[in-house]
Structures are given as C-alpha cells and as structure tokens.
Design an enzyme around this catalytic site. Structure first.
Site, short mmCIF file in Angstrom:
data_model
loop_
_atom_site.label_atom_id
_atom_site.label_comp_id
_atom_site.label_asym_id
_atom_site.label_seq_id
_atom_site.Cartn_x
_atom_site.Cartn_y
_atom_site.Cartn_z
CG ASP A 174 17.18 19.41 37.04
OD1 ASP A 174 17.43 19.70 38.15
OD2 ASP A 174 17.87 18.49 36.59
CG ASP A 194 21.37 15.06 37.26
OD1 ASP A 194 20.62 14.67 36.53
OD2 ASP A 194 21.61 16.21 37.91
CG HIS A 195 17.13 14.58 38.78
ND1 HIS A 195 16.77 15.57 39.79
CD2 HIS A 195 18.19 15.30 38.03
CE1 HIS A 195 17.15 16.67 39.44
NE2 HIS A 195 18.06 16.55 38.51
CG HIS A 242 17.71 14.61 33.11
ND1 HIS A 242 17.32 16.01 32.90
CD2 HIS A 242 17.56 14.22 31.82
CE1 HIS A 242 17.08 16.37 31.62
NE2 HIS A 242 16.98 15.10 31.12
CG HIS A 291 14.88 19.99 32.76
ND1 HIS A 291 15.92 20.55 32.37
CD2 HIS A 291 14.96 18.80 33.60
CE1 HIS A 291 16.86 19.93 32.93
NE2 HIS A 291 16.47 18.90 33.36
CG HIS A 345 13.78 15.59 35.66
ND1 HIS A 345 13.98 15.93 37.01
CD2 HIS A 345 14.59 15.66 34.95
CE1 HIS A 345 15.17 16.54 37.07
NE2 HIS A 345 15.63 16.49 35.60
CG HIS A 350 21.39 21.28 39.55
ND1 HIS A 350 22.62 20.46 39.44
CD2 HIS A 350 20.42 20.59 39.03
CE1 HIS A 350 22.12 19.31 38.76
NE2 HIS A 350 21.06 19.52 38.48
ZN ZN Z 1 17.42 17.31 34.75
#
Ligand code: ZN
Length: 258
Positions: free
Chosen positions: A132, A59-60, A57, A113, A55, A170
């Site tokens: 996530d 941090d991905h 975001h 999410h 996805h 995470h």
């Molecule tokens: Zn995320």
C-alpha cells in the site's frame, strides 16, 4: 521467467501469486484472504512454497494463519510485533532468495503508510510488490509515518528502473486519476491514462499492474518536483510549498479530503 497471477479479494484488493515458469513452487504476496489463494493454487496446479508480507494491515495478512494450517512454509516480512506469523524477518537491503535460489528480491524499507512497511523488488525482471505504498496513479494513506518518510519511500521506488512492473494491492486507479487530474489538468499522459483505465474498468478488467514509467509521467505523488504539481500544491496549501516533502504533504492532505 516469473509468472505473476492476480488474485482479486474483498472489495478492491489484489493479492498476488508468483512462480517460476515450469516450477510449481508458488509464493503469495499479502494474502489478506486464504480462500482465493487456495482457489488460484488449485486452478494453476501450484504448491504454496512461501508467503511474503509487506505490512501489518488485516487485508494483507488476514489469510496467513489459514494458509499455514496444512503447510510448513516460511513467512517473510518485516520484523513487527503486529505480524507474529513472520518466521523470516527482513530488513532494508536484504536479498531474499526463493525457489532454490532461482528467484531473488531486494528488500526496500518504505515507511509511511505504516512504519514497518517493506517492498520487494526483483532485480532480474524488474518486478515490484509495493503493498500500500505506491498505487496506480496514487499512493497509500499516511497512517503511521510522516511526510518526509513517506516521500523518501516513494522516491526510493521512483528511482527503480523505469521499466519496472508495479504490483500494488488495490484497485483505486479511477479515483486516483480523478484526483491526479485536479492536480494536473493539462497533462496529456494523464488524460490518456484515464481513458485507458475507464476502458479496462468498463470491461471489468484490472488496471494493475502498471509500469513505473507511466507512474512517473502521471502519478502526482511521484511528480512533486514538477512545476505544475508544485503550483497546484501551493494553491491548495494557501502558501507556497517547494521541498518535495512539503509538496507531498500538501498533496496527501488534499487527497485525504478530496
Ligand atoms: Zn495498508
């Protein structure tokens, strides 16, 4: 056999690298940062052959462009204007084949999410990269989707084989277990899991990957049809909830304020 390497990044993210035993062609899942991936590639003498995204975001996907600088490799991921680096867009039900056809993943759309979120399931060795959506003893926040979508997505993952290894993104397990124990104080599997997770974290070890069977026994967000969970969600909600989506919605709200 697929070898999966854990690559810690940022505060509490896990990036993943995988390759076939005996093959140096490696694939990175959700490389939010490039440097730890490059370091792991060097350490294990692997060549990056492709990138898988779940996805949009940061941090991905934050490390994708840096990883592509010296390489001409495919980037697999959902079709999304927020992930321009994706060169091979994937949709629900697609079969992704990698490493000359030796590794395959079934693509699962898991909105909630984020709306475009996908997960990757390897049907041969029962490996799941779920970004996530599903966490160890918890699930991602519902940033874009609604409870019906997110609960359906979690159910899709819950329906995979129970021996599936779950690679989430995470290290949130201890906090998730604290919440899960508020929901189900008397679940012995949950108490045992908390002890084991505390032991691992005290030794600075990751609590992931986990097993789907353990999630089914301890993760409240996968247990929305269990009587104890329905009762706890109803009590928090202040009125009875019974459909899986309503129970999920109450749990998610509860956890967001926990
Ligand atoms: Zn995320």
């Amino acid at each position: 056999m697929i070898n999966v390497i854990i690559v810690p990044a940022f505060q509490d993210n896990y990036l993943w690298l995988f390759h076939r035993q005996g093959s140096d062609a490696a694939y990175a899942v959700d490389p939010g940062e490039a440097a730890p991936i490059e370091q792991a590639l060097r350490k294990h003498r692997l060549q990056l052959a492709g990138i898988l995204i779940t996805h949009h975001h940061a941090d991905h996907i934050g490390g994708v462009n840096a990883l592509l600088q010296q390489r001409d490799i495919p980037v697999y991921g959902p079709l999304s204007s927020k992930i321009p680096a994706v060169s091979r867009p994937l949709a629900d039900g697609d079969l992704l084949t990698l490493d000359g056809g030796e590794i395959s993943f079934r693509v699962l759309a898991v909105p909630g999410h984020t709306l475009e979120h996908i997960a990757y399931f390897n049907p041969d060795e029962h490996l799941l990269f779920c970004g996530d959506t599903l966490f160890a003893a918890g699930c991602g926040r519902m940033f874009e989707g609604n409870p019906v979508q997110m609960q359906n997505s979690l159910q899709k993952l819950a329906d995979l084989p129970a021996d599936t290894t779950v690679y989430c993104a995470h290290e949130y397990t201890l906090a998730n277990l604290k919440f899960a124990l508020q929901v189900e104080q008397n679940n012995p599997a949950l108490l045992a899991r908390q002890q084991e997770a505390q032991r691992l974290r005290a030794a600075n070890q990751p609590t992931v990957p986990s097993r789907l069977s353990l999630e089914l026994a301890t993760n409240p967000f996968l247990r929305v049809t269990q009587r104890a969970v329905i009762e706890a969600a109803s009590a928090y909600n202040g009125r009875p909830v019974d459909s899986p989506a309503e129970v999920f919605a109450a749990l998610r709200r509860w956890k967001d304020n926990f």
